[in-house]
Design an enzyme around this catalytic site. Structure first.
Site, short mmCIF file in Angstrom:
data_model
loop_
_atom_site.label_atom_id
_atom_site.label_comp_id
_atom_site.label_asym_id
_atom_site.label_seq_id
_atom_site.Cartn_x
_atom_site.Cartn_y
_atom_site.Cartn_z
N HIS A 69 65.30 8.42 -77.27
CA HIS A 69 64.08 8.60 -76.46
C HIS A 69 64.29 8.14 -75.02
CE1 HIS A 69 62.41 4.43 -76.48
NE2 HIS A 69 62.87 4.33 -77.71
N ASP A 183 66.39 -0.24 -74.89
CA ASP A 183 65.65 0.66 -75.80
C ASP A 183 65.03 1.75 -74.94
OD1 ASP A 183 63.87 1.81 -77.57
OD2 ASP A 183 62.57 0.07 -77.73
N GLU A 215 58.24 8.42 -77.36
CA GLU A 215 58.49 7.69 -78.62
C GLU A 215 57.64 6.43 -78.70
OE1 GLU A 215 60.62 4.88 -81.41
OE2 GLU A 215 60.05 4.61 -79.35
N GLU A 216 57.56 5.71 -77.59
CA GLU A 216 56.82 4.45 -77.61
C GLU A 216 55.30 4.67 -77.71
OE1 GLU A 216 58.46 1.96 -78.15
OE2 GLU A 216 60.36 1.95 -77.04
N HIS A 332 61.76 -4.92 -77.22
CA HIS A 332 60.45 -4.78 -76.57
C HIS A 332 60.08 -5.98 -75.70
CE1 HIS A 332 58.57 -1.13 -78.77
NE2 HIS A 332 59.86 -0.97 -78.54
ZN LIG Z 1 60.97 0.83 -78.64
#
Ligand SMILES: [Zn+2]
Length: 366
Positions: A69, A183, A215-216, A332
């Site tokens: 992503h 990420d 995605e998040e 995160h």
């Molecule tokens: Zn993530």
């Protein structure tokens, strides 16, 4: 083939690119340009997914979509105070505990970004209770130095505009990289690495390398990409959390520097009731390929997380899926850590896997 130094510079480039969920265009155009050096064709679909295709040599072999992503976690402006302070809410999974005192960038409607900070209450103004208390998002605010709503609006900043942590990275000991947005900058870097390998050593199966959106936010960008490319199976490149820090011991066996992590099981129960149980045929081929390549494989099984594979697997008559990636610490947060040796091994392993897929691969679960 991209060497570790080239992978590192591309990883740092992607970590430095601002891209909140729903605002991925900077990353999308950059990634499209990068993939174009290797893929037969690259396009951006209606949702904003970047799809690079490498045609296989056998039209009877099942096609594979490999994706990572492009978007990142962050915030959205929910209210602008009369004196120019910005109230916000979160986009994606972010804990209140880690945000105060952090540098951010605030986006305008014209796509420009301005520096700011998430204010931390002055130490000298705190009561003893304040010092150990976690403040909720609705009590926090961003300070960009403005003194009025007009000054904020004149920059093109309004309610609904994006905020993310300011990009940052540092090179640590032992080939480790720290910073925001590993990420999924690691997964995107791997996609480019895989494209470089496959353009020299063409696989039998057609491969779609996809940078996905949102995605998040809702974990469904890849689902839309799969509807476009009509893939037969999919690999999601996403970092499994490492269990080798003092706070995570006994949570899992994943260690930094221990090789690629494969997710055997994930599940998110809070209203979502979805996850992925790895497709055994894909896992067995991955395991065999890893043994042949001399690459160690680390296994992960966890509740409390999912990826786009949760929804992607329900497309068409069912799409076999596998989640794997470069282990990372402190997910995160604005300061995650990964190991470049793991990153390199993930790309090499997935490329070797793709070169092992042929027309005899069984797409059924058993
Ligand atoms: Zn993530």
């Amino acid at each position: 083939m991209l060497q570790q130094e080239q992978l590192k510079s591309k990883l740092l480039d992607y970590m430095s690119t601002i891209r909140l969920s729903g605002y991925e265009s900077r990353m999308a155009y950059k990634f499209k340009g990068d993939l174009s050096a290797y893929a037969d064709q690259v396009k951006i679909d209606k949702m904003g997914n970047v799809i690079g295709t490498i045609e296989g040599t056998d039209s009877e072999a099942p096609s594979v979509m490999v994706f990572a992503h492009m978007d990142v976690i962050g915030f959205v402006i929910s209210c602008i105070e009369p004196d120019g302070f910005l109230r916000f809410d979160r986009v994606g999974g972010i804990s209140e505990k880690i945000v105060q005192g952090k540098a951010v960038v605030v986006g305008s409607e014209m796509g420009e970004y301005y520096p700011g900070i998430i204010a931390a209450k002055s130490y000298h103004g705190q009561t003893p209770e304040d010092k150990s208390k976690v403040d909720s998002f609705n009590s926090l605010f961003v300070d960009i130095g403005a003194r009025s709503v007009k000054e904020v609006n004149d920059l093109g900043i309004f309610v609904g505009c994006p905020i993310t942590f300011a990009p940052y990275y540092a090179e640590l000991l032992n080939d480790r990289i720290a910073g925001a947005y590993l990420d999924d900058a690691t997964g995107l870097t791997n996609l480019l690495q895989i494209a470089a390998v496959l353009s020299d050593d063409r696989p039998r199966c057609t491969v779609h390398l996809v940078g996905t959106v949102m995605e998040e936010f809702n974990a469904r960008g890849a689902m839309m990409a799969a509807r476009t490319v009509k893939t037969d199976m999919a690999i999601c490149l996403l970092s499994p959390g490492a269990g080798d820090t003092p706070d995570q011991k006994s949570v899992n066996n994943i260690v930094l520097g221990g090789g690629p992590g494969v997710t055997m099981f994930n599940f998110h129960g809070k209203g979502t009731l979805n996850g992925n149980i790895v497709h055994q045929g894909m896992y067995q081929l991955l395991k065999k390929t890893a043994e042949e390549q001399g690459i160690p494989l680390q296994r992960c099984a966890a509740r409390g997380a999912l990826s786009d594979t949760a929804y992607l697997q329900l497309e068409n008559e069912g799409i076999p899926c596998l989640d794997m990636g470069t282990p990372d610490r402190y997910s995160h947060s604005p300061m995650e850590i990964c190991d470049l040796k793991d990153l390199e091994m993930v790309g090499l392993l997935v490329a070797a896997f793709l070169n092992s897929v042929d027309r005899n691969f069984n797409l059924n679960r058993y």
